[in-house]
Design an enzyme around this catalytic site. Structure first.
Site, short mmCIF file in Angstrom:
data_model
loop_
_atom_site.label_atom_id
_atom_site.label_comp_id
_atom_site.label_asym_id
_atom_site.label_seq_id
_atom_site.Cartn_x
_atom_site.Cartn_y
_atom_site.Cartn_z
N TRP A 188 0.85 -1.19 0.00
CA TRP A 188 0.00 0.00 0.00
C TRP A 188 0.89 1.24 0.00
O TRP A 188 1.84 1.35 0.76
CB TRP A 188 -0.91 0.01 1.23
N ASP A 355 -15.78 12.65 -1.60
CA ASP A 355 -15.21 11.38 -1.15
C ASP A 355 -15.94 10.88 0.10
O ASP A 355 -17.07 11.28 0.38
CB ASP A 355 -13.70 11.56 -0.91
N ASP A 356 -15.31 10.01 0.82
CA ASP A 356 -15.88 9.29 1.97
C ASP A 356 -16.43 10.26 3.02
O ASP A 356 -15.90 11.36 3.21
CB ASP A 356 -14.78 8.42 2.58
N ARG A 432 -9.72 -2.32 8.80
CA ARG A 432 -10.27 -0.96 8.64
C ARG A 432 -11.69 -0.87 9.21
O ARG A 432 -12.55 -0.20 8.67
CB ARG A 432 -10.24 -0.53 7.17
N LYS A 465 -16.11 7.05 -7.93
CA LYS A 465 -14.87 6.43 -7.43
C LYS A 465 -15.28 5.23 -6.59
O LYS A 465 -15.80 5.37 -5.50
CB LYS A 465 -14.08 7.44 -6.60
N TRP A 466 -15.03 4.03 -7.13
CA TRP A 466 -15.49 2.77 -6.52
C TRP A 466 -14.33 2.18 -5.71
O TRP A 466 -13.38 1.64 -6.26
CB TRP A 466 -15.93 1.81 -7.62
N ASP A 467 -14.42 2.26 -4.39
CA ASP A 467 -13.32 1.85 -3.52
C ASP A 467 -13.54 0.45 -2.96
O ASP A 467 -14.67 -0.07 -2.93
CB ASP A 467 -13.16 2.85 -2.38
N ASP A 537 -2.72 5.55 -3.20
CA ASP A 537 -3.08 6.56 -2.21
C ASP A 537 -1.90 7.49 -1.92
O ASP A 537 -2.08 8.52 -1.28
CB ASP A 537 -3.53 5.90 -0.91
#
Length: 718
Positions: A188, A355-356, A432, A465-467, A537
C-alpha cells in the site's frame, strides 16, 4: 488469415502482424513448437517438432499439460473424480474449429473485437474419455496486435461429478531458460515497483491469496532475453485479466526448459462440475516484442485502451477533477464543499468529487458502510441538492462509494449479519473496521445494484470512485453447501463482475474509476468495467515517479489516475514544488487532492496555468504512444514522453529528484519521433530534426534546487 491449419501434419500456425505462435498435435497431445518473430507459413514448419518425436511427457513441450501421466512439471489443470477419488486425467485432441472474431467469455471480462475482421479464434477441443471431461482451448490472434488471448472452458460430459482442483488459463513451454523475469511488486502506497532478475532451476512465482489481485504483486510477468532493455531484445509478456487470486509461475526443469503457467491460484480453490456443467477460466493475454520492453508496453497499452476498456469514456478525454479527501477527510459540511467547488470552477477544473463521509453517521472509519443514505447533518439538501449547486458552478459532480463493504456498526449489518463473508462459529476479522459483503449471494448483489441504481437515478452523478479497502478473511458463505465453500473466492469475483456489468450498462454516462486503497486491485479485469484506476493513495510526487513508471509497463496512461496534493505530503511528509507535483500528475489522468480555498494567489495562478496546459495536451497524454526515457529505478532522473499516432506532436516530461554539485552537461535523448520531420520545440521557435532529437537529444538547463521538473512540447514544422 491469422490462423493457418496444415491438416496433413496437424499443425496450427497463429500469425499476428509481427508474431507467430505454432503448435502441433502429436500422439493426441497439443505440442508447442514456436513463439516469436513472424514466420512465413509453409509445410517446412514441421521441422520445429522433430526433436519431440519420441519424447516422454516429462520432456514434451505441451500446450495444456496434465497431472499424473508422466509429466512432473507444473500441470495446467488437475481434477478429482468424486466417485473413486482418483486424480488422473488425460486430455487428448478430438477436433478443432476456427471462429471469426472473438467470442465473449460468459460472466468474465476479456479483450474484444468490434468487427469479425479484427481477429480469428482457434478452439481446440480436448477430451478425457474415462472421466468425460472436455476442455476447449481458446486462442485468439489479432491482425494488428502482436498478442494472443488464451482461455479454457471445461465441461463435464461424463456421468459422475468432477472436481476441478486446478484450472489455469494458459501454459507455455520454452526450449531453454536464458531469460530474466520482470514483474511488479509493492505494498500500500508503494505499488508497482519494477523487479528484474535471472531465472534458474526451480520455480519463480508471483501470486495473490488475498481474494484480490493486490498491492503486493500485480498479475503480470514477462520473460526477457538477458540483453533486453527498453528498445531492443525479445520480451514475452503475460497479463491475467482477472481481479482475484492469481498465480503466474516460471518453472525451470532439469533439462533447463522453462514452463510459464498463468491462471486462478489453485491455493484454496476447487470447483464442482456435476454432469453437464461447465467452468470458464479467465483470460490470459500474451504479448511478444522483438524490440524491447517499450514495444511490449505499447502493445498492451493500445490493446487495453481500445479493446479492453469500454463505454463512452474509452476514447473520450477524461475530466480534470478535484477530490475533497485530503482537503477535509471526514470533517466537512455542504458549505465547505461548495467553497472548494467554487474555487475549482474559477481555476478551470471540470469535476468535483465528494469522497468518503457523506452517508449514515460516517464521521470516521468505524461506522456506516452499507447505510447509503445521505447524512443530513452534513448535507441538509442531500446529494441531489449538493450536486445541483456544484452543477450550477459549471462543474460535474462525482461521488465516492464502497459498495462491497459493511461496517459492524451499521443498520445493514444489524439487519443482515449473515450477509458478510464468514464461517459459522468462527470470529470475524475486522480490517479498517469493516467486513466484506458476500457477493457470491444473489440477494446481496441485488441489494447493491438496487441501492446504487437508486442513487445514480436521482442524483446527477457523472463520476464514481469505486473503492475497496480490505482483503478477504474467513472466506465462506452460509448460502452455499459445504462442498462448494472452496468456490466462494471465485464466486465473489464473478458476483462483482455481474454488479459492475449491470451498473455500468445501466448508467453509461458515468465515468467509473476503480480504487482499492489506491492500486490494490489495479488489474485488467477491472479496466473492462472501469477505464481508469486510482493508482495509489500515495500522492507524493517523488514516490509517484516510480509508481507511475512501473504501472506503465502494462497499463495505458489513460488508466492511471494522478493528482496534485498539498505539502508537506500526507503520506511521506516531503515538500516538493507545485510545478513538479503538477508535471507528475499531468502524466496521467489529472486532478487535485487538496483544499483549493487555501491556495495563495501565486499558487492559484500556477494551478490555473497547469489546468490550461493539461487541456492542451490531454488527448496526447491519454491517447498517445508512451515512451519511457529515464528510469527512476536506475538513478536520480526520470523522463518519459507521449507521441501522437501520426508523429506530428509530442510532449516530454523530465524530473530530477536531487540537485547535484558540478553536474555534467545533460542532454535528453527522445524516442518515437519521425526522423525525417523537423520539429518546433516550445514557445521559443527552436527547430530540430527528428533524428537529431533522438540521436543527440535536447540540452537540459536545470536550476540548482531539488525536485525539479521540465515540460517540453514538440510540434511538426514540416
Amino acid at each position: 488469415m491469422p490462423v493457418f491449419v496444415d491438416e496433413k501434419t496437424s499443425l496450427f500456425h497463429l500469425q499476428a502482424k509481427n508474431m507467430s505462435y505454432i503448435f502441433r498435435i502429436m500422439n493426441g497431445y497439443p505440442v508447442h513448437g514456436y513463439w516469436g518473430k513472424k514466420l512465413n507459413h509453409q509445410r517446412g514448419l514441421v521441422h520445429l517438432f522433430r526433436p519431440y518425436a519420441k519424447d516422454f511427457l516429462d520432456r514434451l513441450p505441451q500446450e495444456y499439460p496434465q497431472y499424473g501421466s508422466g509429466d512432473h512439471r507444473n500441470p495446467a489443470y488437475q481434477i478429482r473424480l468424486e466417485e473413486d477419488g482418483s486424480r488422473i486425467s488425460e486430455l487428448v485432441y478430438k477436433n478443432h474449429r476456427i471462429v471469426k472474431g472473438k467470442p465473449k467469455l460468459a460472466g468474465l471480462p476479456a479483450v474484444y473485437t468490434e468487427t469479425d475482421k479484427e481477429a480469428e479464434t482457434l478452439e481446440v477441443v480436448l477430451t478425457d474419455p474415462y472421466s468425460g471431461l472436455e476442455a476447449i482451448l481458446s486462442y485468439t490472434v489479432f491482425k494488428v496486435f502482436d498478442c494472443l488471448a488464451r482461455s479454457v472452458r471445461f465441461t463435464n460430459k461424463g456421468k459422475q461429478t468432477i472436481r476441478l482442483l486446478r484450472a489455469l488459463s494458459a501454459s507455455v513451454d520454452f526450449p531453454d531458460n536464458r531469460f530474466d523475469v520482470l514483474y511488479l511488486s509493492g505494498a500500500w502506497s508503494r505499488e508497482a515497483h519494477i523487479r528484474r532478475r535471472p531465472i534458474g532451476p526451480g520455480i519463480t512465482a508471483i501470486e495473490s491469496r488475498r481474494g484480490a489481485s493486490g498491492h503486493q504483486l500485480n498479475p503480470f510477468m514477462a520473460l526477457l532475453s538477458p540483453n533486453a532493455d527498453e528498445d531492443q531484445g525479445e520480451v514475452y509478456g503475460f497479463s491475467f485479466v482477472y481481479s482475484g487470486n492469481f498465480l503466474i509461475a516460471a518453472e525451470v526443469d532439469q533439462f533447463f526448459t522453462t514452463r510459464v503457467s498463468v491462471g486462478i491460484n489453485p491455493f484454496d480453490f476447487s470447483w464442482k462440475l456435476a454432469p453437464g456443467e461447465s467452468f470458464q477460466t479467465p483470460e490470459t493475454v500474451m504479448v511478444y516484442s522483438s524490440r524491447g520492453i517499450g514495444e511490449m508496453s505499447r502493445t498492451f497499452h493500445r490493446l487495453y485502451r481500445t479493446r479492453l476498456a469500454r463505454g463512452v469514456y474509452r476514447d473520450k478525454e477524461r475530466p480534470i477533477l478535484v477530490n475533497n479527501w485530503e482537503a477535509t477527510y471526514f470533517n466537512f459540511n455542504e458549505e465547505k464543499l461548495v467553497k472548494i467547488a467554487k474555487a475549482a470552477a474559477e481555476l478551470g477544473i471540470e469535476l468535483f468529487v465528494l469522497d468518503d463521509g457523506w452517508f449514515g453517521k460516517r464521521d470516521d472509519a468505524t461506522t456506516s458502510l452499507g447505510d447509503w443514505q445521505e447524512d443530513r447533518r452534513k448535507l441538509p439538501r442531500g446529494l441531489a441538492g449538493l450536486a445541483k449547486r456544484v452543477n450550477d458552478l459549471g462543474l460535474k459532480f462525482g461521488l465516492w462509494v464502497e459498495p462491497e463493504m459493511v461496517s459492524p456498526e451499521s443498520e445493514l449489518y444489524k439487519k443482515h449479519p449473515d450477509w458478510c463473508l464468514h464461517v459459522k462459529g468462527r470470529r470475524r476479522t475486522l480490517a479498517r473496521n469493516q467486513l466484506i459483503l458476500d457477493l457470491s449471494r444473489q440477494d446481496v448483489r441485488e441489494y447493491i445494484i438496487e441501492t446504487f441504481s437508486g442513487i445514480f437515478s436521482r442524483v446527477p452523478v457523472s463520476f464514481v470512485k469505486w473503492d475497496m479497502n480490505r482483503n478477504m478473511t474467513e472466506i465462506g458463505s452460509e448460502k452455499w453447501p459445504a462442498d462448494r465453500q472452496m468456490e466462494i473466492a471465485h464466486r465473489y469475483i464473478l458476483g462483482l463482475y455481474e454488479i459492475l456489468e449491470r451498473l455500468t450498462s445501466a448508467f453509461p454516462h458515468i465515468l467509473f474509476e476503480n480504487c482499492s486503497s489506491g492500486g490494490g486491485r489495479f488489474d485488467p479485469g477491472m479496466l473492462y468495467y472501469m477505464p481508469q484506476t486510482w493508482t495509489s493513495d500515495n500522492t507524493d510526487a517523488v514516490e509517484r515517479l516510480k509508481i507511475q513508471y512501473g504501472t506503465s509497463l502494462v497499463y495505458p496512461i489513460s488508466a492511471i489516475g494522478s493528482h496534485v496534493s498539498a505539502v508537506p505530503n500526507h503520506q511521506v511528509g516531503r515538500v516538493t514544488p507545485l510545478a513538479t507535483r503538477g508535471h507528475v500528475a499531468m502524466s496521467g489522468n489529472f486532478g487535485y487532492e487538496l483544499d483549493l480555498t487555501k491556495l495563495t494567489e501565486k499558487e492559484k495562478k500556477l494551478v490555473k496555468e497547469q489546468v490550461a496546459r493539461y487541456k492542451q495536451i490531454r488527448r496526447l497524454v491519454q491517447q498517445g504512444d508512451f515512451y519511457r526515457l529515464l528510469s527512476p529505478f536506475e538513478g536520480n532522473e526520470t523522463a518519459w514522453m507521449f507521441v501522437s499516432e501520426d508523429k506530428k506532436e509530442a510532449v516530454v516530461f523530465y524530473f530530477r529528484v536531487l540537485s547535484e554539485p558540478h553536474p555534467p552537461r545533460k542532454r535528453l535523448l527522445l524516442k518515437g519521433l519521425d526522423p525525417d520531420r523537423v520539429y518546433r520545440l516550445g514557445e521559443k521557435a527552436e527547430y530540430f530534426a527528428g533524428d537529431q532529437l533522438m540521436g543527440a537529444g535536447i540540452p537540459l538547463r536545470l536550476p540548482r534546487e531539488d525536485f525539479t521538473s521540465l515540460l517540453f512540447r514538440l510540434s511538426a514544422a514540416t
